[in-house]
Design a protein around this motif. Structure first.
Motif, short mmCIF file in Angstrom:
data_model
loop_
_atom_site.label_atom_id
_atom_site.label_comp_id
_atom_site.label_asym_id
_atom_site.label_seq_id
_atom_site.Cartn_x
_atom_site.Cartn_y
_atom_site.Cartn_z
N THR A 1 -4.18 2.64 64.95
CA THR A 1 -4.98 3.71 64.35
C THR A 1 -4.82 3.66 62.84
O THR A 1 -3.71 3.67 62.32
CB THR A 1 -4.54 5.10 64.87
N GLU B 1 0.69 3.70 65.17
CA GLU B 1 0.07 4.82 64.48
C GLU B 1 0.31 4.65 62.99
O GLU B 1 1.43 4.79 62.50
CB GLU B 1 0.68 6.13 64.99
N ALA C 1 -4.39 11.37 65.66
CA ALA C 1 -4.18 9.97 66.02
C ALA C 1 -2.98 9.82 66.94
O ALA C 1 -3.04 9.10 67.96
CB ALA C 1 -3.99 9.13 64.76
N LEU C 2 -1.89 10.50 66.62
CA LEU C 2 -0.69 10.43 67.46
C LEU C 2 -0.96 10.99 68.84
O LEU C 2 -0.55 10.41 69.86
CB LEU C 2 0.45 11.19 66.79
N LEU D 1 -2.98 8.50 70.94
CA LEU D 1 -2.22 7.32 71.36
C LEU D 1 -1.25 7.66 72.48
O LEU D 1 -1.15 6.93 73.48
CB LEU D 1 -1.47 6.73 70.17
N ILE E 1 5.54 4.42 65.36
CA ILE E 1 5.13 5.31 64.28
C ILE E 1 5.39 4.63 62.94
O ILE E 1 6.54 4.31 62.61
CB ILE E 1 5.89 6.65 64.32
#
Length: 344
Positions: free
Chosen positions: A170, A238, A245-246, A249, A261
């Motif tokens: 992302t 991410e 976004a997180l 996912l 992350i």
């Protein structure tokens, strides 16, 4: 010499300062040619970086320069060669350092960010133990790109073997793009990168990431189905640092899958820990890089495995450092990697 100073959030000034002090036996003097503007730099410019709030600050932790002098004990480099260096300063004695994870040193400082001054100036001193040789075949722009490329190298190694796995990234900014390129180069079966800006997705395709999705135009779940079919995806990165976004996912990755992350979160995200546990997901952090990541970055750029030129979208002189930030502010959709030309 000239030096760009972030005096306070929203204000960069150019000042004249003396040339660097005499170098020590293990040090190298670089004439800085190029400095890349990083997303972390932008966070600092706005006063919103969660871990870096030291002002005034000479920024610049992505850079390429020419060796002009070396200390008597230096053997890695000699005058006339190109070089860059890792910007993190570590203590060497905390538990993380002692087990070799000095990138997460408990006393970590980062030049040009949360630590001493960086390379946004005409000359800069680096120690040999953090220096990295840049081959003559690479440009100073590519030298300045090695730092973010090393971020991609490190992040993609956090999950082990990517061979045959489907991957989602992302954020198609510099870091997301480079992470996706590494995922492809490391043998992932399919890699999809998402963003909200078509221009950044076009650049991703120029860099060899064929599967893209604009989430303003297509739902995340629909994009996953279109690209991966019933296989879904097993690994995600991410790289934007935003809640939505997180959430997508974690909600979309295969049961037992991994989410890494990388993005910097200005505001702490909310994670459904019950869902995480029930689906036995792995959520990993990735912090910067280690020296081997820098060396791999140089090697893979030299081999043509990682592309850099499509990412560099705009140039500014050192005198225009403040203008570069204002440009990024007004043209966030078009600016990917902004490069400061310190030396013509």
């Amino acid at each position: 010499m000239k030096q760009a100073v972030l005096q306070r959030p929203g204000l960069v000034e150019i000042r004249d300062v003396p040339l660097p002090r005499e170098i020590k036996a293990n040090e190298i003097l670089l004439k800085i040619h190029r400095v890349g503007v990083c997303g972390s730099d932008v966070h600092m410019y706005y006063g919103k970086h969660p871990f870096a709030n030291t002002y005034p600050m000479v920024q610049g932790h992505e850079y390429g320069g020419e060796v002009t002098a070396v200390g008597k004990d230096v053997t890695l480099l000699k005058p006339g060669m190109k070089a860059t260096a890792r910007p993190h300063l570590v203590c060497g004695h905390c538990p993380a350092c002692l087990r070799g994870q000095y990138n997460v040193c408990q006393n970590l400082k980062v030049e040009g960010c949360a630590g001493p001054e960086g390379a946004a100036q005409e000359y800069f001193i680096i120690p040999e133990d953090r220096a990295v040789v840049i081959p003559d075949t690479l440009s100073y722009e590519q030298a300045a790109m090695i730092e973010p490329i090393a971020v991609g190298a490190h992040a993609t190694k956090r999950v082990g073997d990517l061979t045959g796995k489907n991957v989602v990234v992302t954020g198609a900014g510099t870091i997301g793009n480079l992470v996706a390129q590494f995922a492809v180069a490391r043998g992932a079966k399919k890699v999809m990168i998402t963003d909200l800006v078509d221009h950044k997705l076009e650049i991703a395709r120029e860099c060899g990431i064929s599967a893209t999705a604009n989430l303003k135009k297509e739902a995340f779940s629909d994009a996953v189905k279109r690209v991966f079919g019933d296989e879904g995806f097993q690994v995600a990165f991410e790289a934007v640092g935003v809640q939505s976004a997180l959430t997508e996912l974690i909600g979309g990755v295969e049961n037992g899958g991994t989410v890494v992350i990388i993005g910097v979160y200005v505001q702490n995200p909310v994670v459904n820990m019950g869902f995480l546990g029930e689906h036995e997901l792995n959520v990993l952090g990735s912090m910067m890089y280690r020296h081997e990541d820098y060396l791999e970055a140089v090697d893979w750029v030299s081999q043509g495995k990682i592309k850099t030129s499509p990412l560099i979208t705009h140039y500014f002189s050192l005198d225009e450092y403040h203008d570069a930030y204002k440009f990024i502010e007004s043209n966030a959709d078009q600016a990917v990697k902004v490069m400061i030309e310190v030396t013509e």
